[in-house]
Structure formats: structure tokens, C-alpha cells
Design an enzyme around this catalytic site. Sequence first.
Site: not given
Length: 212
Positions: A14, A89, A123, A156, A167
Amino acid sequence: MVRVVLLGPPGAGKGTQAKSLATRLAVPHLSTGDLLREAVRAKSPLGEEADVYMRAGRLVPDELVLRILKERLARPDASSGFLLDGYPRNVAQARELAQFAPPDRVVAFEIPQAILIQRITERRSCPKCGAVYNLVTKPPKTDGVCDNEGAELIQRSDDRLDAVRIRLLVYEEQTAPLLEYYRKLGLLTRIDANGTPDEVGRRLRTALEGRP
Ligand code: AP5
């Protein structure tokens, strides 16, 4: 006025797509995750509270996220619309958004879970400019260093495997019901988010504009 929401599980791409799409639509890219991480870095009281939930992979309480989003939406650049990434969310947030800034399009990114885990754990990002890399699909020119800033790239705090699993569960339990919510409102378009960033970008433009 353009009000677009990008929906999708963690790691679906996203944020990657939002950056160029927002420029194309001439609206700001509003990521509640980025806004919350900014508050965490600034060590504001809201940021310190949010940090506990984010590290654990849980949703930050609705009222905190709503406060930070409304503050951002009040800035002049959002007067012509927005590209929203990471909000809503859950159904309560969707109902809230419908009250103060109802979206006119919602695009859902669909992608197999195994690919998500791989993308997220690989990432890395720049603590200075926020540029996002991927060790496999988008590595920096020099190992571990941001191409723009020369800063050391970081992972992160919620991209560790244990937090990622939570998550993904939270997404299934709380966020996925929004697909049905927006389908019923006639706002939803689904796209296949498995492919190169260019391929996904073309699908996204086709979904929104009817052509790549
Ligand atoms: P948030 O920051 O919103 O994270 P997220 O939704 O989990 O999404 P990600 O940022 O992980 O993924 P993305 O889809 O943007 O993927 P990206 O483009 O980076 O939220 C973080 C936390 O904040 C939440 O867990 C929660 O605690 C809190 N929060 C935020 N909003 C909230 C809200 N409304 N209510 C309550 N709490 C909230 O891509 C991922 C990787 O893949 C990158 O390395 C990228 O380079 C790579 N990649 C991207 N596209 C491709 C492609 N097509 N092919 C190959 N690699 C790709």
C-alpha cells in the site's frame, strides 16, 4: 475532491503504491502508520502510548488514531482530498470516517500470506527520509545504507516475525470485515497485489481510472 482509501494486509504494498498514486491524483498520501511513527519518534505522550501497541503488532486505540488523523486532515493540503493508507482498520473507524470525510473509492490489495511475510521481514527503511527498501526486491545501492541520505537503514520494530504474525491475525479479525462493509456500499474494487511494483501500479490505475 478525491477521497481514496487503500485497504490491505501488512506488507501488501500500500505504502509503495501510495507514493506515486498520490502525486498522480494531486492529493496527500496520509498513512496513519507513518503519522503514528512520527509521534513515537517525537516522544509525544500520544506517541509513547501508541508505541506499546505498535511494537506488539496490535491496533492503537481508535481515539488516539482518530485524533492524529483529524489533526493531519485539518492541514490545507488535504482540502482537495486524500489518499488514505492504514485507516480505517475496523468497522468502528470506517463509521467514524463516514461522518467526517466519507471516501468515494476503496481499493483492496489481495495477496497470499506467504508473500506478505517475506516482504515485511525483508523491509528496511531510512530513519531520516523514510525511504522504504526491500533486501530482495528493492535493495539500496550500498548494503544497509540509504541511497538518498547515506543513513544506516533500520528495521521497523513491528517487522519482527512475532509481531508480524500478530498483525496478520489482527488484519483478518478486525480489518478484513471492511471488505464486505465497503462492498455493500458499492465503493470497493479489488486488485491483485502480487506482481512487480510496476504491474501492481498499472492494476491500481486501471481500477481507479479505467486505464493503466
Ligand atoms: P502501518 O504502517 O499502516 O502498517 P501496515 O498496514 O501493517 O502496512 P505496512 O506498512 O506493513 O505495509 P504496506 O502495505 O504499506 O507495504 P509496503 O509498501 O511498505 O501500521 C503499523 C501499525 O500502526 C499497526 O500495526 C498499528 O499498530 C498502527 N496503526 C496504523 N494505523 C492504525 C489505525 N488506523 N488504527 C489502529 N492502529 C493503527 O511494502 C512492504 C515491503 O514490500 C517493502 O519492503 C517494499 O519495498 C516491498 N514491496 C512493496 N511492493 C512490492 C511488490 N509489488 N513486489 C515486491 N516487493 C514489494
